[in-house]
Design a protein around this motif. Structure first.
Motif, short mmCIF file in Angstrom:
data_model
loop_
_atom_site.label_atom_id
_atom_site.label_comp_id
_atom_site.label_asym_id
_atom_site.label_seq_id
_atom_site.Cartn_x
_atom_site.Cartn_y
_atom_site.Cartn_z
N ALA A 96 5.80 8.57 -14.21
CA ALA A 96 4.40 8.65 -14.03
C ALA A 96 4.24 9.80 -12.97
CB ALA A 96 3.62 7.61 -13.84
N TRP A 97 5.26 9.59 -11.97
CA TRP A 97 5.41 10.84 -10.75
C TRP A 97 5.46 11.97 -11.10
CZ3 TRP A 97 6.57 9.09 -5.09
CH2 TRP A 97 6.61 7.85 -5.16
N LEU A 98 5.93 12.48 -12.13
CA LEU A 98 6.14 13.96 -12.48
C LEU A 98 4.67 14.55 -12.77
CD1 LEU A 98 8.67 13.44 -15.40
CD2 LEU A 98 9.10 14.22 -13.07
N GLY A 99 4.64 15.71 -12.00
CA GLY A 99 3.45 16.39 -12.19
C GLY A 99 2.53 16.12 -11.25
N ARG A 100 2.86 15.29 -10.16
CA ARG A 100 2.10 14.66 -8.82
C ARG A 100 2.65 15.33 -7.61
NH1 ARG A 100 -1.40 10.43 -10.41
NH2 ARG A 100 -2.32 11.29 -8.86
N VAL A 101 1.57 15.19 -6.65
CA VAL A 101 1.54 15.63 -5.22
C VAL A 101 1.51 14.42 -4.36
CG1 VAL A 101 1.16 17.14 -3.66
CG2 VAL A 101 0.96 18.10 -5.89
N VAL A 102 2.35 14.00 -3.65
CA VAL A 102 2.22 13.03 -2.80
C VAL A 102 2.55 13.37 -1.43
CG1 VAL A 102 2.97 11.19 -4.71
CG2 VAL A 102 4.80 12.01 -3.13
N ASP A 103 2.13 12.27 -0.27
CA ASP A 103 2.44 12.53 0.92
C ASP A 103 3.66 11.91 1.34
OD1 ASP A 103 1.96 9.80 1.25
OD2 ASP A 103 0.26 10.02 2.20
N GLY A 104 4.21 11.59 2.53
CA GLY A 104 5.36 11.09 3.00
C GLY A 104 5.48 9.57 2.88
N LEU A 105 4.41 9.04 2.56
CA LEU A 105 4.59 7.66 1.94
C LEU A 105 4.50 7.20 0.51
CD1 LEU A 105 2.33 6.09 5.17
CD2 LEU A 105 4.92 5.85 4.57
N GLY A 106 4.37 8.15 -0.26
CA GLY A 106 4.21 8.11 -1.64
C GLY A 106 2.92 8.20 -2.10
N ARG A 107 1.99 8.23 -1.25
CA ARG A 107 0.45 8.04 -1.60
C ARG A 107 0.01 9.34 -2.30
NH1 ARG A 107 -1.30 5.88 3.84
NH2 ARG A 107 -0.78 8.19 4.46
N PRO A 108 -0.70 9.39 -3.63
CA PRO A 108 -1.17 10.66 -4.20
C PRO A 108 -2.10 11.24 -3.36
CG PRO A 108 -2.09 8.58 -5.32
CD PRO A 108 -1.17 7.98 -4.42
N ILE A 109 -1.94 12.90 -3.12
CA ILE A 109 -2.99 13.47 -2.54
C ILE A 109 -3.42 14.50 -3.27
CG2 ILE A 109 -1.89 12.83 -0.08
CD1 ILE A 109 -0.62 15.60 -0.17
N ASP A 110 -3.27 14.56 -4.68
CA ASP A 110 -3.76 15.65 -5.81
C ASP A 110 -4.93 15.40 -6.16
OD1 ASP A 110 -2.64 13.79 -6.96
OD2 ASP A 110 -1.52 14.89 -8.19
N GLY A 111 -5.64 14.31 -6.12
CA GLY A 111 -6.97 13.84 -6.60
C GLY A 111 -6.63 13.28 -8.04
N GLY A 112 -5.47 12.99 -8.37
CA GLY A 112 -5.36 12.53 -9.68
C GLY A 112 -5.28 11.25 -9.68
N GLY A 113 -5.62 10.39 -8.80
CA GLY A 113 -5.93 8.92 -8.91
C GLY A 113 -4.41 8.15 -8.80
N PRO A 114 -4.49 6.43 -8.87
CA PRO A 114 -3.17 6.27 -8.60
C PRO A 114 -1.93 6.65 -9.46
CG PRO A 114 -5.16 4.59 -8.89
CD PRO A 114 -5.44 6.06 -9.22
N ILE A 115 -0.72 6.31 -8.94
CA ILE A 115 0.39 6.61 -9.90
C ILE A 115 1.00 5.32 -10.20
CG2 ILE A 115 2.61 7.62 -9.89
CD1 ILE A 115 1.62 9.69 -7.68
N GLU A 116 1.47 5.12 -11.48
CA GLU A 116 1.88 3.93 -11.96
C GLU A 116 3.27 3.64 -11.30
OE1 GLU A 116 3.45 1.78 -16.01
OE2 GLU A 116 2.34 3.64 -16.01
N ALA A 117 3.37 2.37 -10.63
CA ALA A 117 4.82 2.21 -10.11
C ALA A 117 5.74 2.07 -11.05
CB ALA A 117 4.37 0.89 -9.11
#
Length: 442
Positions: A96-117
């Motif tokens: 689920a991380w594919l196609g996503r933009v995250v910060d240094g702590l792994g938190r999504p910063i692209d406005g796409g909502g939470p990422i499934e762990a």
């Protein structure tokens, strides 16, 4: 009493111990630790007027510990409560991380909502596979960039550096590599760069198709040193997750220099002595610890690979400055971008005579290796005589090799030039190079 307390600390998760802020100085927060419960690299939450501030322990002494935050210190006061977190720093990547933009702590910063762990928590500072158990480099890979495919050919699992001064086309070349390289997954870390460049990279260099197979980790220049360093470790952890599934991962990190600067800030705050150009000893241990995590996975029937491309921003175009020198010694090759070439209008401004791939013998066929050696010999002959040619002091017929180099120079320069939005497959690249070298035979 202290031993019993520590035993209790290892039993429960998270730890229920609390301390308080003793002082705040510069980047660091000194925390009371009378029980000696805090360890190096442990995480703590510091009370603020709004949300708790995450920090990491970077130094310990009797009765106290030094923590550096992952955010701004605004609102932190002396006496603020500090909660010690037992849970180790880690992430649980998934597809689920594919196609996503995250910060240094792994938190999504692209406005796409939470990422499934994912199902498994992976440590951020993992060790690479043991050397005897690690697979060898894989087959040759196609960067889709003529100058690289021909003159710095790489193999799956290789670590290669892009060395460049500012404004020489480093970002454009990295964008071409990210978009054009044949790989299964791309993990791209943009560390310490200008914030406006992030969206430009995503939209102009990577594109929607490139983003769909990529994970982007971002820590811009205005973020704390801890966040910038953490982004580098997080990117390698994500890359290792996909590698362990048998994928060929391109890990592109821009830049090692910014990571070194972040570690220098951390080291100085923790009391390390500055050494060459103010860099602390921990900088030169962090770089190999990071770079060595890229490469082949454990030897097996179908090992995965992390092909690492690390940019190095050389200060003042000095390619022998400390970080460039240290990185060059660890990497398996280096691509040098030259300002004079860029000023002449040829992009990407790759200096084929100073660029080296240590895996070249296993990446090219004998026929292609002969073509590359012939082209480099001609480029070297022309470069040796460049000033004499420029002022008209060289006379045609004085040296057959130089005459041939002059005749083919413009053709070779045209071959090396490549628009940003054009991909050059490997087979077409070597066909074009052979055509250039045989023009004087017609």
């Amino acid at each position: 009493m202290q031993a019993a307390a520590l035993s209790l600390a290892d039993t429960f998760d998270p730890v229920s111990f609390e301390g308080s802020v003793l002082s705040i100085s510069g980047l660091g927060v000194e925390i009371s630790d009378r029980l000696g419960a805090l360890k190096m690299n442990a995480r703590v939450d510091i009370e603020t007027a709004s949300a708790p501030l995450l920090a990491e322990i970077v130094g310990v002494k009797e009765g106290a510990a030094l923590a550096l935050p992952f955010g701004a210190l605004d609102g932190v006061r002396r006496g603020a409560r500090v909660r010690f977190l037992k849970t180790a720093a880690g992430i649980a990547p998934s597809a689920a991380w594919l196609g996503r933009v995250v910060d240094g702590l792994g938190r999504p910063i692209d406005g796409g909502g939470p990422i499934e762990a994912g199902a498994r928590l992976r440590p951020l500072k993992a060790r690479p596979p043991r050397a005897p158990m690690r697979a060898r480099l894989g087959g040759g890979i196609d960067f889709g960039v003529k100058a690289l495919t021909a003159f710095t050919p790489a193999r799956a699992g290789q670590r290669i550096g892009v060395f460049s001064g500012s404004g020489v086309g480093k970002s454009a070349l990295l964008g071409m590599i990210a978009r054009n390289t044949e790989c299964d997954i791309a993990v791209i870390a943009l560390i310490g760069e200008r914030g406006r460049e992030v969206r430009e990279f995503l939209e102009d260099h990577l594109g929607s198709a490139g983003l769909a197979r990529a994970v982007i980790v971002v820590a811009t220049s205005d973020e704390p040193a801890m966040m910038r360093r953490e982004a580098a470790f997080l990117a390698l952890t994500v890359a290792e997750y996909f590698r362990d599934q048998g994928a060929h991962v391109l890990c592109l990190m821009d830049s090692l220099t910014r990571i070194a600067m972040a570690q220098r800030e951390i080291g100085l705050a923790a009391g390390e002595p500055p050494t060459t150009k103010g860099y602390t000893p921990s900088v030169f241990s962090t770089l190999p610890a990071l770079i060595e995590r890229a490469g082949p996975g454990h030897d097996g029937a179908a090992p995965g690979y992390i092909t690492g491309v690390f940019s190095v921003l050389v200060e003042g175009d000095d390619h022998d400055e400390p970080i460039a020198d240290a990185a060059r010694a660890i990497l398996d090759g280096h691509i040098v971008l030259d300002r004079k070439i860029a000023e002449r209008g040829r992009l990407p401004a790759v200096d084929i005579l100073r660029s080296v791939s240590r895996a070249m013998p296993g990446a090219l066929s004998d026929q292609h290796a002969k073509l590359v050696a012939e082209a480099k010999a001609l480029a070297a002959a022309y470069e040796d005589m460049r000033e004499l040619i420029r002022i008209g002091a060289y006379r045609s017929g004085a040296d057959n090799e130089v005459d041939r180099a002059i005749a083919l120079h413009a053709e070779l320069e045209d071959f090396l030039a490549q628009p940003m939005n054009v991909r050059a497959p490997a087979d077409e690249t070597f066909d074009a190079l052979q055509t250039v070298l045989r023009k004087d035979d017609v």
